[in-house]
Design a protein around this motif. Sequence first.
Motif, PDB file in Angstrom:
ATOM      1  N   ALA A  77      56.410   4.475  14.741  1.00 53.73           N
ATOM      2  CA  ALA A  77      58.099   4.553  14.912  1.00 53.73           C
ATOM      3  C   ALA A  77      57.806   4.283  16.532  1.00 53.73           C
ATOM      4  CB  ALA A  77      58.619   5.835  15.448  1.00 53.73           C
ATOM      5  N   LEU A  78      56.921   4.713  16.751  1.00 57.16           N
ATOM      6  CA  LEU A  78      57.113   3.828  18.883  1.00 57.16           C
ATOM      7  C   LEU A  78      56.501   2.549  18.903  1.00 57.16           C
ATOM      8  CD1 LEU A  78      54.772   7.036  20.446  1.00 57.16           C
ATOM      9  CD2 LEU A  78      57.304   6.104  20.812  1.00 57.16           C
ATOM     10  N   ASP A 114      59.756   4.521  28.991  1.00 55.99           N
ATOM     11  CA  ASP A 114      59.507   3.029  27.879  1.00 55.99           C
ATOM     12  C   ASP A 114      60.123   3.475  26.521  1.00 55.99           C
ATOM     13  OD1 ASP A 114      57.974   1.297  29.003  1.00 55.99           O
ATOM     14  OD2 ASP A 114      56.366   2.722  29.149  1.00 55.99           O
ATOM     15  N   VAL A 115      59.973   4.869  26.404  1.00 58.17           N
ATOM     16  CA  VAL A 115      60.991   4.943  24.379  1.00 58.17           C
ATOM     17  C   VAL A 115      61.474   6.553  25.109  1.00 58.17           C
ATOM     18  CG1 VAL A 115      60.788   5.410  22.966  1.00 58.17           C
ATOM     19  CG2 VAL A 115      59.217   3.975  23.429  1.00 58.17           C
ATOM     20  N   ILE A 116      62.749   6.600  24.762  1.00 59.89           N
ATOM     21  CA  ILE A 116      62.735   8.248  24.602  1.00 59.89           C
ATOM     22  C   ILE A 116      62.753   9.229  22.692  1.00 59.89           C
ATOM     23  CG2 ILE A 116      65.066   9.251  25.225  1.00 59.89           C
ATOM     24  CD1 ILE A 116      65.572   8.058  27.413  1.00 59.89           C
ATOM     25  N   LEU A 117      62.935  10.034  22.999  1.00 60.04           N
ATOM     26  CA  LEU A 117      62.540  10.924  21.662  1.00 60.04           C
ATOM     27  C   LEU A 117      63.436  11.665  22.034  1.00 60.04           C
ATOM     28  CD1 LEU A 117      58.570  11.571  20.541  1.00 60.04           C
ATOM     29  CD2 LEU A 117      59.924   9.608  19.838  1.00 60.04           C
ATOM     30  N   LEU A 118      64.705  11.835  21.028  1.00 64.54           N
ATOM     31  CA  LEU A 118      65.643  12.581  21.811  1.00 64.54           C
ATOM     32  C   LEU A 118      66.147  13.852  20.269  1.00 64.54           C
ATOM     33  CD1 LEU A 118      68.513  13.753  23.119  1.00 64.54           C
ATOM     34  CD2 LEU A 118      69.722  11.033  22.271  1.00 64.54           C
ATOM     35  N   ASP A 119      66.740  15.027  20.732  1.00 67.69           N
ATOM     36  CA  ASP A 119      66.470  16.472  19.300  1.00 67.69           C
ATOM     37  C   ASP A 119      67.946  15.349  19.365  1.00 67.69           C
ATOM     38  OD1 ASP A 119      66.790  17.441  17.376  1.00 67.69           O
ATOM     39  OD2 ASP A 119      66.387  19.553  19.321  1.00 67.69           O
ATOM     40  N   TYR A 120      68.876  15.268  17.271  1.00 68.25           N
ATOM     41  CA  TYR A 120      70.009  14.876  17.294  1.00 68.25           C
ATOM     42  C   TYR A 120      70.810  16.080  17.544  1.00 68.25           C
ATOM     43  CZ  TYR A 120      73.771  12.939  14.154  1.00 68.25           C
ATOM     44  OH  TYR A 120      74.476  12.609  13.921  1.00 68.25           O
ATOM     45  N   TYR A 121      70.753  17.629  17.553  1.00 67.70           N
ATOM     46  CA  TYR A 121      71.005  19.256  17.681  1.00 67.70           C
ATOM     47  C   TYR A 121      70.805  19.407  19.295  1.00 67.70           C
ATOM     48  CZ  TYR A 121      72.669  18.593  13.027  1.00 67.70           C
ATOM     49  OH  TYR A 121      73.318  17.981  11.933  1.00 67.70           O
ATOM     50  N   THR A 163      73.747   2.272  34.333  1.00 67.57           N
ATOM     51  CA  THR A 163      72.991   1.032  34.017  1.00 67.57           C
ATOM     52  C   THR A 163      71.112   1.233  34.026  1.00 67.57           C
ATOM     53  OG1 THR A 163      73.140   1.658  36.659  1.00 67.57           O
ATOM     54  CG2 THR A 163      74.869   0.242  34.979  1.00 67.57           C
ATOM     55  N   LEU A 164      70.686   2.312  34.838  1.00 72.05           N
ATOM     56  CA  LEU A 164      69.383   2.265  35.201  1.00 72.05           C
ATOM     57  C   LEU A 164      68.655   2.456  33.138  1.00 72.05           C
ATOM     58  CD1 LEU A 164      69.125   3.766  38.389  1.00 72.05           C
ATOM     59  CD2 LEU A 164      66.710   3.143  36.526  1.00 72.05           C
ATOM     60  N   LEU A 165      69.322   3.169  32.521  1.00 70.16           N
ATOM     61  CA  LEU A 165      68.448   3.783  31.174  1.00 70.16           C
ATOM     62  C   LEU A 165      69.342   3.187  30.347  1.00 70.16           C
ATOM     63  CD1 LEU A 165      68.625   7.791  31.990  1.00 70.16           C
ATOM     64  CD2 LEU A 165      67.452   6.198  33.331  1.00 70.16           C
ATOM     65  N   ARG A 166      70.272   2.286  30.336  1.00 67.68           N
ATOM     66  CA  ARG A 166      71.065   2.222  28.798  1.00 67.68           C
ATOM     67  C   ARG A 166      70.212   0.637  28.261  1.00 67.68           C
ATOM     68  NH1 ARG A 166      75.773  -2.302  31.527  1.00 67.68           N
ATOM     69  NH2 ARG A 166      76.001   0.488  31.704  1.00 67.68           N
ATOM     70  N   HIS A 167      69.422   0.336  29.018  1.00 69.08           N
ATOM     71  CA  HIS A 167      67.554  -0.359  27.917  1.00 69.08           C
ATOM     72  C   HIS A 167      66.733   0.112  27.167  1.00 69.08           C
ATOM     73  CE1 HIS A 167      65.755   0.045  31.651  1.00 69.08           C
ATOM     74  NE2 HIS A 167      64.844   0.012  30.920  1.00 69.08           N
ATOM     75  N   ILE A 168      66.650   1.310  27.014  1.00 68.89           N
ATOM     76  CA  ILE A 168      65.788   2.172  27.203  1.00 68.89           C
ATOM     77  C   ILE A 168      65.715   2.451  25.546  1.00 68.89           C
ATOM     78  CG2 ILE A 168      64.058   4.189  27.128  1.00 68.89           C
ATOM     79  CD1 ILE A 168      65.260   4.379  30.675  1.00 68.89           C
ATOM     80  N   PRO A 169      64.398   2.209  24.610  1.00 71.13           N
ATOM     81  CA  PRO A 169      65.297   2.497  22.954  1.00 71.13           C
ATOM     82  C   PRO A 169      65.243   3.481  23.009  1.00 71.13           C
ATOM     83  CG  PRO A 169      63.270   0.848  23.419  1.00 71.13           C
ATOM     84  CD  PRO A 169      63.741   1.221  24.803  1.00 71.13           C
ATOM     85  N   VAL A 170      66.216   4.125  22.238  1.00 76.08           N
ATOM     86  CA  VAL A 170      66.086   5.995  22.308  1.00 76.08           C
ATOM     87  C   VAL A 170      65.467   6.714  20.352  1.00 76.08           C
ATOM     88  CG1 VAL A 170      68.082   8.187  21.780  1.00 76.08           C
ATOM     89  CG2 VAL A 170      67.729   6.055  24.046  1.00 76.08           C
ATOM     90  N   ILE A 171      64.907   7.243  20.206  1.00 74.78           N
ATOM     91  CA  ILE A 171      64.827   7.168  18.209  1.00 74.78           C
ATOM     92  C   ILE A 171      65.198   8.649  18.009  1.00 74.78           C
ATOM     93  CG2 ILE A 171      63.076   7.791  17.000  1.00 74.78           C
ATOM     94  CD1 ILE A 171      61.268   5.745  19.029  1.00 74.78           C
ATOM     95  N   PHE A 172      65.850   9.087  17.204  1.00 75.57           N
ATOM     96  CA  PHE A 172      66.448  10.414  17.349  1.00 75.57           C
ATOM     97  C   PHE A 172      65.195  11.227  16.031  1.00 75.57           C
ATOM     98  CE2 PHE A 172      70.688   9.069  17.732  1.00 75.57           C
ATOM     99  CZ  PHE A 172      71.128   9.936  19.085  1.00 75.57           C
ATOM    100  N   ILE A 173      65.102  12.154  16.718  1.00 76.31           N
ATOM    101  CA  ILE A 173      64.519  13.933  15.727  1.00 76.31           C
ATOM    102  C   ILE A 173      64.999  14.437  15.365  1.00 76.31           C
ATOM    103  CG2 ILE A 173      61.946  12.459  16.905  1.00 76.31           C
ATOM    104  CD1 ILE A 173      62.238  15.289  18.921  1.00 76.31           C
ATOM    105  N   SER A 174      64.902  15.036  13.638  1.00 75.09           N
ATOM    106  CA  SER A 174      65.505  16.070  13.528  1.00 75.09           C
ATOM    107  C   SER A 174      65.191  16.644  12.181  1.00 75.09           C
ATOM    108  CB  SER A 174      67.171  15.253  13.825  1.00 75.09           C
ATOM    109  OG  SER A 174      68.133  16.815  12.802  1.00 75.09           O
ATOM    110  N   GLY A 175      65.809  17.799  12.029  1.00 74.71           N
ATOM    111  CA  GLY A 175      64.776  18.973  11.113  1.00 74.71           C
ATOM    112  C   GLY A 175      66.143  18.571   9.824  1.00 74.71           C
ATOM    113  N   ASN A 176      66.790  18.246  10.319  1.00 79.53           N
ATOM    114  CA  ASN A 176      68.296  17.749   9.438  1.00 79.53           C
ATOM    115  C   ASN A 176      68.526  16.455   8.741  1.00 79.53           C
ATOM    116  OD1 ASN A 176      70.920  17.672   8.157  1.00 79.53           O
ATOM    117  ND2 ASN A 176      72.355  18.698   9.207  1.00 79.53           N
TER     118      ASN A 176
END
Length: 585
Positions: A569-570, A503-510, A527-540
């Motif tokens: 965020a979610l 339902d959501v992807i938490l994605l490290d910026y680096y 096409t299978l994944l483009r609708h999924i919300p992506v939230i970036f996570i980073s220490g920068n």
Amino acid sequence: MRRFWRLLKTLPYLGTDGAPLPLNSKRVIIILNSLALLTSFLCFLISTVLWNTAHEIRISGVGYAMALIYLGVPLFNKAGKTNSALLTIFILQSFSAMYYGALLGPAINIEALAVFLCGAALLIIKSSRYKWAAITFVLTVTVILKVIWYGNLVDPLPLSISNNRLVYFFAAGAVLLMNALLLYFYERAVNKSNRELEALVEERTLALDQANRYKTTYLNSLSHDYRTQLNPIYGLAHELVLQAEDEGMPDHIQVSTDVIRALYASSRNMLDMTNVVLDTARIEAGMYDVPQPAPFSVRQWLYQQLDTYQYVSPVPLQLKIAGIPGRIVSDAALLTRILSNLLTNAIKFSRPGGTITITARAASQHFLLEVTDEGKGIPAEELEKVFDLYITGSKPGEGTGLGLPISRKIAETLGGTLTAASETGKGSTFRLSIPMVTDNSLKSQPQQPNEFEHFYGAKVLCVDDDHSNRLLAELQLKRLGCTTAFAASSGEALEKAREVIPDVILLDYYLPEISGMELLDKIRKDTLLRHIPVIFISGNTNTAEIAAARAHGDGFLPKPIMLEQLYHALLPFLSSRLVTESRPL
């Protein structure tokens, strides 16, 4: 005779005791008066000598008239008409150059006079446009006279050789005297500028030395504070590893609550110190946070903050709320940073047996938040200095002197103020005041601190190459009721995402292979994944990168990630899965 000399000495300063108009520099007035008086004297002297030798009224008569007009320059300055005085000087000098140049020919030494007039323009006229206009005019007059002389357009006066030599002698002497006076004023101006520059350099050097001392003290304090907080984190974690080894490295071991609280308190203190350092770097670079107002529950927010700091504070925390609406519209993240700095400061200076009181109330359409401690207080003469960078009331090694100035800057970005009141020996109160906008969109009662919401059944994929961060994310997401999946690389992330369809992807910026932004691009093209919300996570905390993450992704979370930050965020993407569970405190 003494009165005459006394009067003569005061003439160059006429007009300096008033309030001159556009050219209001005393130095300019003194130069104009001095040039006018000297030129008037020379005109009178030369006209008298030439009348006695040549008996030419066209020379001496005009000279006497000009001598009288030059005496009007100090009177213009006395009346505050410095522009008129300046104009008079240049009109008379240019007229005399043209008139006597045409009348007497090359004997007047026009080149030396042109040098004097150009130098006077550079020294006296402030406006660059008028300065170069005057110089252009002088050079034009010089060229015209040269054309007149060499073209024989005007016949000069038929003077004898001795009179011609006398004219040349007096003209050269007069111009040399005026150039000498000009050089004298130039030297004075240069010396004054040098003294001012030396004073400025000395002042800046002292300020730089003081700033370096402050920063040295700050770095020493920061090093001390970091090591102080790191010591129990490392030491207790090491003891837990040794305990696990003694028990044969089982999956779980028993840990004392005191150990957990000590680890939490030290790590929370390190987080606060890190945030303060990063905030300082942003402020010194001229980068300020842009407020992002949103509705939130004041009560819930305050209870969350106190729940965090009750494990850190050695003295009790008391909360008082009066007249606050259920929800207001402001930037809760920026308010949290202010309250965090104020609580950290209050805890640091509280005495054993004291109490820290947090008061939230409304007054005149403003939200007021006060943090009061019962510490040693701040002397009145030092009260305002606590908001200066690197100024701290702590002993060496007990504070950085950054939290309060940063909090005031943040308060100002919110359109509010942060002030301090203190009484020596009784404690201090820091008051935040910001404009209050009430949110009436939700009519339900504000959420109480003993209510927990869970995203039951929500699937979240966390992509992070660091094992410890994945472990933390697993614990936090499970606490929020989520089903979790993890990936350590971009290839694994795409494979897991297609398998799980989160339902959501938490994605490290680096990421080690490709950047998080490049992986996001691949997700958006799938096409299978483009609708999924992506939230970036980073220490920068680079402002440009945060802006890029928010622009291309669906959110941004800075590390370390707090549970409440993760929840909020979610929430926009998983609100349909919310289930509220109440449990006693």
